[in-house]
Each structure stands twice: as structure tokens, then as C-alpha cells.
Design a protein around this motif. Structure first.
Motif, PDB file in Angstrom:
ATOM      1  N   UNK A  44       0.837  -1.199   0.000  1.00 58.22           N
ATOM      2  CA  UNK A  44       0.000   0.000   0.000  1.00 58.22           C
ATOM      3  C   UNK A  44       0.874   1.251   0.000  1.00 58.22           C
ATOM      4  N   UNK A  45       2.022   1.195   0.629  1.00 63.58           N
ATOM      5  CA  UNK A  45       2.890   2.362   0.713  1.00 63.58           C
ATOM      6  C   UNK A  45       3.495   2.748  -0.636  1.00 63.58           C
ATOM      7  N   UNK A  52      -2.958   6.513  -2.303  1.00 59.04           N
ATOM      8  CA  UNK A  52      -2.409   6.476  -0.950  1.00 59.04           C
ATOM      9  C   UNK A  52      -3.100   7.509  -0.067  1.00 59.04           C
ATOM     10  N   UNK A  53      -3.327   8.701  -0.598  1.00 58.72           N
ATOM     11  CA  UNK A  53      -4.037   9.737   0.162  1.00 58.72           C
ATOM     12  C   UNK A  53      -5.449   9.284   0.519  1.00 58.72           C
ATOM     13  N   UNK A  54      -6.139   8.662  -0.445  1.00 63.68           N
ATOM     14  CA  UNK A  54      -7.507   8.199  -0.190  1.00 63.68           C
ATOM     15  C   UNK A  54      -7.533   7.121   0.890  1.00 63.68           C
ATOM     16  N   UNK A  55      -6.547   6.230   0.887  1.00 67.11           N
ATOM     17  CA  UNK A  55      -6.463   5.189   1.918  1.00 67.11           C
ATOM     18  C   UNK A  55      -6.197   5.838   3.269  1.00 67.11           C
ATOM     19  N   UNK A  56      -5.237   6.762   3.318  1.00 65.20           N
ATOM     20  CA  UNK A  56      -4.891   7.426   4.576  1.00 65.20           C
ATOM     21  C   UNK A  56      -6.064   8.207   5.156  1.00 65.20           C
ATOM     22  N   UNK A  78     -11.608   7.737 -12.525  1.00 63.91           N
ATOM     23  CA  UNK A  78     -13.050   7.494 -12.621  1.00 63.91           C
ATOM     24  C   UNK A  78     -13.490   6.427 -11.625  1.00 63.91           C
ATOM     25  N   UNK A  79     -12.721   5.353 -11.535  1.00 64.70           N
ATOM     26  CA  UNK A  79     -13.071   4.283 -10.600  1.00 64.70           C
ATOM     27  C   UNK A  79     -12.921   4.728  -9.149  1.00 64.70           C
ATOM     28  N   UNK A  80     -11.936   5.565  -8.884  1.00 62.76           N
ATOM     29  CA  UNK A  80     -11.760   6.093  -7.530  1.00 62.76           C
ATOM     30  C   UNK A  80     -12.983   6.906  -7.125  1.00 62.76           C
TER      31      UNK A  80
END
Length: 138
Positions: A44-45, A52-56, A78-80
Motif C-alpha cells: 500500500x505504501x 495512498x491519500x484516499x487510503x490514509x 473514474x473508478x476512484x
């Protein structure tokens, strides 16, 4: 402690103690084995910054982020945006479908660009006759 990785089996005594300590820590945290963490969560890192920002920020589950990293950038965006309504399987399926549609065209463009680069006059002029596949010194 089982040593599945041959490199771990060759570990020194100090390294084995450190590995045993990691195993104990991860069991205490109820997070499974540390080797599983390294294989499945640590990547993930290395995600692109938007993922990464969206996960954080808690906007995206790491499993979806891992699936999204394989998508071309425009499709990834688009998928995000739709990730809260899509499952990991749906994300993978859309990426796969997009790959089938765009891949031949992109492959052809890439092949043509490589051909142009390799056959540029200045590149060919610098080659020896043997490298050009010719015995003529023209």
C-alpha cells in the motif's frame, strides 16, 4: 516458527530472534503473521499518491486501492470516484474490460513508436554495416 522463505531459513541466530519477536508482536496485535503483513499490506505504501491519500483519509479500502493501482490513470480516477459503490471484484472487472478494449491500439502505438525510434536515420547512420545486417559499405 516455520520458515517458508528459503532466505529466512538461512537467517542468523540474531535474525531468527528478531523474526520470533516480530511473530510475537503480530500475534499480540491479532494481526496475523508479519510475513502476511509484508506481502499483503506493505505494498500500500507504494501506491500512486492519489490512492495512498484516499487510503490514509479513510475514503478507500486498501484492497480496492491495490486493485486500482493497475488501472490506467484516467480510468483509475473514474473508478476512484465511484469506489464507494463498487466492490473489489467490480473494480477488477472494469479494469480488465478496459484493458481488452484499449490494449491493441496502445500496443500498436507503442510498437510504431519503437520502430520509428530504432529506424531513425541518425541512429541507422551510426551503425556498422554488420549491425545493419548488410555487407555493403554504402
Amino acid at each position: 516458527m516455520r520458515m517458508r522463505d528459503p532466505a529466512l531459513a538461512r537467517a542468523s541466530e540474531d535474525e531468527r530472534q528478531a523474526i520470533a519477536h516480530l511473530d510475537t508482536l503480530f500475534r499480540g496485535l491479532s494481526r496475523g503473521e508479519w510475513t502476511s503483513f509484508v506481502a499483503n499490506r506493505l505494498p500500500v505504501l507504494r501506491l500512486p499518491a492519489p490512492l495512498l491519500d484516499a487510503v490514509r483519509e479513510g475514503r478507500l479500502d486498501y484492497t480496492k486501492a491495490i486493485a486500482l493501482r493497475r488501472a490506467p490513470e484516467k480510468l483509475r480516477e473514474a473508478l476512484l470516484a465511484d469506489s464507494d459503490t463498487l466492490s473489489v471484484q467490480q473494480i477488477r472487472q472494469r479494469i480488465q474490460e478496459a484493458g481488452r478494449v484499449g490494449a491493441p491500439h496502445e500496443d500498436l502505438d507503442g510498437a510504431l513508436e519503437t520502430f520509428r525510434r530504432l529506424t531513425a536515420k541518425d541512429r541507422l547512420a551510426g551503425l556498422t554495416p554488420e549491425a545493419r545486417g548488410s555487407s555493403c559499405p554504402c
